[in-house]
Enzyme design. Sequence first.
Site, PDB file in Angstrom:
ATOM      1  N   ASP A  70       0.863  -1.173   0.000  1.00  0.00           N
ATOM      2  CA  ASP A  70       0.000   0.000   0.000  1.00  0.00           C
ATOM      3  C   ASP A  70       0.903   1.228   0.000  1.00  0.00           C
ATOM      4  O   ASP A  70       1.922   1.240   0.694  1.00  0.00           O
ATOM      5  CB  ASP A  70      -0.929   0.010   1.219  1.00  0.00           C
ATOM      6  CG  ASP A  70      -2.148   0.883   0.966  1.00  0.00           C
ATOM      7  OD1 ASP A  70      -2.628   0.936  -0.182  1.00  0.00           O
ATOM      8  OD2 ASP A  70      -2.638   1.537   1.914  1.00  0.00           O
ATOM      9  N   TYR A 154       0.548  11.245  -8.790  1.00  0.00           N
ATOM     10  CA  TYR A 154       1.113  12.541  -8.414  1.00  0.00           C
ATOM     11  C   TYR A 154       2.500  12.774  -9.020  1.00  0.00           C
ATOM     12  O   TYR A 154       3.163  13.760  -8.674  1.00  0.00           O
ATOM     13  CB  TYR A 154       1.199  12.636  -6.884  1.00  0.00           C
ATOM     14  CG  TYR A 154      -0.132  12.476  -6.168  1.00  0.00           C
ATOM     15  CD1 TYR A 154      -0.953  13.580  -5.934  1.00  0.00           C
ATOM     16  CD2 TYR A 154      -0.568  11.229  -5.724  1.00  0.00           C
ATOM     17  CE1 TYR A 154      -2.171  13.441  -5.276  1.00  0.00           C
ATOM     18  CE2 TYR A 154      -1.778  11.077  -5.069  1.00  0.00           C
ATOM     19  CZ  TYR A 154      -2.574  12.183  -4.840  1.00  0.00           C
ATOM     20  OH  TYR A 154      -3.774  12.043  -4.197  1.00  0.00           O
TER      21      TYR A 154
HETATM   22  P1  IMP Z   1      -1.387   2.086  -4.326  1.00  0.00           P
HETATM   23  O1  IMP Z   1      -1.443   1.707  -2.890  1.00  0.00           O
HETATM   24  O2  IMP Z   1      -0.132   1.629  -5.013  1.00  0.00           O
HETATM   25  O3  IMP Z   1      -2.626   1.711  -5.080  1.00  0.00           O
HETATM   26  O4  IMP Z   1      -1.291   3.684  -4.400  1.00  0.00           O
HETATM   27  C1  IMP Z   1      -2.315   4.521  -3.884  1.00  0.00           C
HETATM   28  C2  IMP Z   1      -2.298   5.847  -4.609  1.00  0.00           C
HETATM   29  O5  IMP Z   1      -1.074   6.538  -4.361  1.00  0.00           O
HETATM   30  C3  IMP Z   1      -2.401   5.758  -6.133  1.00  0.00           C
HETATM   31  O6  IMP Z   1      -3.742   5.716  -6.552  1.00  0.00           O
HETATM   32  C4  IMP Z   1      -1.705   7.022  -6.583  1.00  0.00           C
HETATM   33  O7  IMP Z   1      -2.597   8.121  -6.500  1.00  0.00           O
HETATM   34  C5  IMP Z   1      -0.656   7.231  -5.531  1.00  0.00           C
HETATM   35  N1  IMP Z   1       0.635   6.641  -5.964  1.00  0.00           N
HETATM   36  C6  IMP Z   1       1.145   5.444  -5.596  1.00  0.00           C
HETATM   37  N2  IMP Z   1       2.340   5.239  -6.146  1.00  0.00           N
HETATM   38  C7  IMP Z   1       2.593   6.333  -6.897  1.00  0.00           C
HETATM   39  C8  IMP Z   1       3.698   6.705  -7.725  1.00  0.00           C
HETATM   40  O8  IMP Z   1       4.695   5.982  -7.897  1.00  0.00           O
HETATM   41  N3  IMP Z   1       3.594   7.913  -8.314  1.00  0.00           N
HETATM   42  C9  IMP Z   1       2.531   8.736  -8.155  1.00  0.00           C
HETATM   43  N4  IMP Z   1       1.480   8.438  -7.420  1.00  0.00           N
HETATM   44  C10 IMP Z   1       1.510   7.240  -6.782  1.00  0.00           C
END
Ligand code: IMP
Length: 198
Positions: A70, A154
Site C-alpha cells: 500500500d 502525483y
Molecule cells: P497504491 O497503494 O499503489 O494503489 O497507491 C495509492 C495511490 O497513491 C495511487 O492511486 C496514486 O494516486 C498514488 N501513488 C502510488 N504510487 C505512486 C507513484 O509511484 N507515483 C505517483 N502516485 C503514486
Amino acid sequence: MIKIVFATNNNNKLREAQSILKDLPYQFIGLNEFPNIPEIKETGKTLLENSLIKARTVHEITGFPTVADDTGLEVNSLNGAPGVKSARYAGGNATYEDNLNKLLKDLEGVPFGKRQAQFRTVISFVTDSEEHWVEGIVKGIILNESRGESGFGYDPIFYLPELKKTFAQLSMEEKNKISHRGLALEKFRILLGKYNLT
Ligand code: IMP
C-alpha cells in the site's frame, strides 16, 4: 517452485515485482489467477493496516504465502495527507488528475521551502506462521504545477531536488531504481532471501 501471491490486480506492479525478485526461488503470481476473490475493502487507518488486510485476506483464501503493498503520498504541511487516502483524495471516483489538482489547491500559497513530502510504500508478507513488513520512502517537494509526461498519479508534481526533475520526467527504469516501491521491493527481496519457505 513454491508460489507466492502478490495481492494485486495491477499487472504493471506484478511485473515490476517479478523483475526485482527474479533471483529468488519463488514464483510470484497475481490475483488474476484467483478470479473468485472478491474486492478487498481497504478500511485501515494506515498504510500498514491496509497492506496487512490485503495480505491476510488473500492468504486466508488461497492458502499461499502472500505479499501485499500500500502506498501513500505524505505532505508535511498537511499533516501527512493525502496519505492513506491518496487514491481517493478528491472523492470516491476521483481520477489521478482530480487528486493532483486538489493537492495543488490545498497547497496554494505555501512557499517552496514548506512543500516537503514523501512517498511511502509498505509491503506486508503473511504466511501460515509469520507476518513481516518493510517500507520504502522517497523524499521530495510538491511543485505548484505539473512537469513531465511519464508515470502516473502525483508523479508530475513530485520533484526530486537532487535530480532537479519530477518523477514524471524520469523513465520507468530510472524511477524504479529510486522510488518508494522500488526501495520497498528491494528490502522485501533481502527479507525473503533470508527466509526458508518450504
Ligand atoms: P497504491 O497503494 O499503489 O494503489 O497507491 C495509492 C495511490 O497513491 C495511487 O492511486 C496514486 O494516486 C498514488 N501513488 C502510488 N504510487 C505512486 C507513484 O509511484 N507515483 C505517483 N502516485 C503514486
